[in-house]
Design an enzyme around this catalytic site. Structure first.
Site, PDB file in Angstrom:
ATOM      1  N   SER A 116     -22.243 -45.249 -70.690  1.00 40.85           N
ATOM      2  CA  SER A 116     -23.541 -44.588 -70.610  1.00 40.85           C
ATOM      3  C   SER A 116     -23.257 -43.104 -70.420  1.00 40.85           C
ATOM      4  O   SER A 116     -22.547 -42.723 -69.479  1.00 40.85           O
ATOM      5  CB  SER A 116     -24.337 -45.148 -69.432  1.00 40.85           C
ATOM      6  N   GLU A 117     -23.789 -42.258 -71.315  1.00 32.12           N
ATOM      7  CA  GLU A 117     -23.323 -40.869 -71.360  1.00 32.12           C
ATOM      8  C   GLU A 117     -23.729 -40.048 -70.135  1.00 32.12           C
ATOM      9  O   GLU A 117     -23.229 -38.943 -69.939  1.00 32.12           O
ATOM     10  CB  GLU A 117     -23.761 -40.177 -72.654  1.00 32.12           C
ATOM     11  N   ASN A 118     -24.623 -40.584 -69.300  1.00 26.72           N
ATOM     12  CA  ASN A 118     -24.933 -39.861 -68.065  1.00 26.72           C
ATOM     13  C   ASN A 118     -23.850 -40.038 -67.006  1.00 26.72           C
ATOM     14  O   ASN A 118     -23.967 -39.466 -65.924  1.00 26.72           O
ATOM     15  CB  ASN A 118     -26.297 -40.289 -67.518  1.00 26.72           C
ATOM     16  N   SER A 129     -17.658 -37.370 -69.335  1.00 24.31           N
ATOM     17  CA  SER A 129     -18.335 -38.331 -70.195  1.00 24.31           C
ATOM     18  C   SER A 129     -18.261 -37.896 -71.655  1.00 24.31           C
ATOM     19  O   SER A 129     -17.962 -38.702 -72.548  1.00 24.31           O
ATOM     20  CB  SER A 129     -19.798 -38.458 -69.763  1.00 24.31           C
TER      21      SER A 129
END
Lengths: 212, 237
Positions: A46-48, A88
């Site tokens: 998840s890119e967060n 990330s």
């Protein structure tokens, strides 16, 4: 009859391979997580700032500090890790993520994708989509073949501002599967959804595709 | 010199001014410095350039500063959850600079790390690349690929939210509330952190500190509401 959103997600899930690190976009791509094949171990990014995304929490166990990129509450798995946004996107831009499955407003026959703004209307922003299509090893676009007015979203050229150029390797829509991997420049129709005719696909596709 | 302040307002005293650039941590409403945003609003500083991945929602997060028209320009990657933002932007009252999320994170990291610019392939061939320097580099297969130059970002003030901190300014973040904050801590001339809990010096394991104290000038313990944007749960079977 054509594929439902769940059918499309299930078809996309067949592209997952054991050991893959995968980023799923918001919308239909999120449903892919419900169809991961038995015996295939994938790690969802998840890119967060999380690797090893777990399922939604049980009611009452949600944590406001633990969300996915769609801002939904989620949980950890034993293998999970957290990191900052620069790390990330080092994973994403640096080619360390095996597969990105993302939604699209338009895809062109050369693999261009547009999914971040409609000029004149509100622009929400690209979020991480431009980084994903530029950096991830393989990108699958998952979208409804036509818009609400029945117009093709699979085009000769995108009409909306691009998210990325020549970056989509596979297209999965409610009508079928289109692949341009293995050094091909053009997409080839490789699967037709149940109950859909070749003529319907041809009628609803503006992109120049190989049919055979 | 003590870094510890009693309230968010005291923690921002003497450092807010019109026209300054402020970085504000968080992803959506996760990990935003709620109390410091309120204190920044109360400072009255206006014509702000706000660098933040998102713009909050109506009446919460950076939405508070949009309501009072204190923000002149937003630098963000996604602003889709805020009606007041939409109204001000479409009405020409607010400037907006979109950055791809990874480019934004790296620009902030670079700014804080003393790197004035870098090349990335993100955004090549899109609106983002317009007016930017293009340069070709060979990839690992020897093929030539095009990259664009992006510049490092700095701020007069960074306001961030952490989980635990100590009087030396060392910070530990919780779960996905970390996001942009560690880079913003590096890129702020002054960085102010609000934390759920200030713990005694020596009680944080030095092996597990995310942001070393050198990057944090002021710290305040403050209670956050921690609003959830999308509550998603599953049934117990």
């Amino acid at each position: 009859m054509s594929w439902t959103r769940d059918d499309m997600a299930a078809r996309a899930a067949k592209e997952l391979e054991d050991g893959f690190y995968v980023n799923l976009g918001i919308g239909i791509p999120t449903l892919v997580a419900n169809h991961i094949p038995e015996g295939v171990d994938v790690t969802l990014q998840s890119e967060n700032g999380m690797l090893g995304m777990g399922p939604f929490p049980y009611a009452g166990e949600e944590d406001a500090d633990l969300i996915n990129a769609g801002k939904q509450t989620i949980t950890t798995l034993p293998k999970s890790s957290f990191f900052d946004s620069a790390t990330s996107f080092a994973m994403i831009r640096g080619g360390h993520i095996d597969l990105s499955i993302l939604g699209a407003m338009e895809v062109a026959e050369n693999g261009d994708i547009a999914n971040w703004m409609i000029p004149g209307k509100m622009v929400k922003g690209m979020g991480g989509a431009m980084d994903l299509v530029a950096g991830v090893k393989r990108c699958i676009a998952l979208f409804d073949h036509t818009n609400k007015r029945g117009e093709s979203k699979f085009l000769k050229e995108c009409t909306l501002p691009l998210t990325g150029q020549n970056c989509i390797d596979m297209v999965i829509t409610d009508l079928g599967v289109f692949n341009r991997e293995g050094g091909q420049n053009r997409f080839r129709l490789t699967e037709i959804a149940n109950g859909v005719s070749l003529d319907e696909i041809k009628a609803k596709t503006k992109a120049d595709i190989v049919y055979e | 010199m003590s870094k510890v302040y009693k309230t968010a307002s005291e923690a921002l005293s003497g450092i807010c001014h019109d026209g300054m650039t402020v970085m504000s941590g968080g992803f959506g409403l996760c990990g935003i410095p709620e109390n410091l945003i309120g204190a920044l609003r109360d400072s009255g500083a206006k014509n702000l350039t706000a660098i933040s991945n998102n713009a909050g929602v109506d009446g919460f997060g950076l939405g508070l500063l949009l309501e009072t028209r204190q923000i002149k320009k937003m630098v963000s990657s996604y602003v889709g959850e805020n009606k007041e933002f939409e109204r001000q932007y479409l009405g020409g009252e607010l400037e907006l600079e979109f950055n791809p999320q990874g480019t934004l994170a790296e620009r902030i990291r670079a700014g804080g790390a003393g790197i004035p610019g870098f090349y990335t392939k993100t955004g090549v061939g899109t609106l983002i690349a317009e007016g930017k320097e293009h340069k070709e580099f060979p990839n690992e297969n020897g093929d030539i690929e095009t990259y664009i130059m992006e510049t490092g970002l700095k701020a007069d003030l960074s306001i961030i939210k952490a989980w635990k901190g100590d009087a030396a300014g060392n910070l530990v973040f919780k779960a996905t509330a970390r996001n942009f904050s560690p880079m913003m801590a590096m890129a702020g001339k002054i960085t102010v952190a609000e934390v759920d809990e200030i713990v005694p010096i020596g009680s944080l394991d030095p092996n597990f500190i995310h942001t070393p104290g050198v990057f944090v000038q002021r710290i305040v313990e403050a209670k956050c509401e921690k609003r959830i944007e999308q509550l998603t749960v599953r049934e117990k079977v």
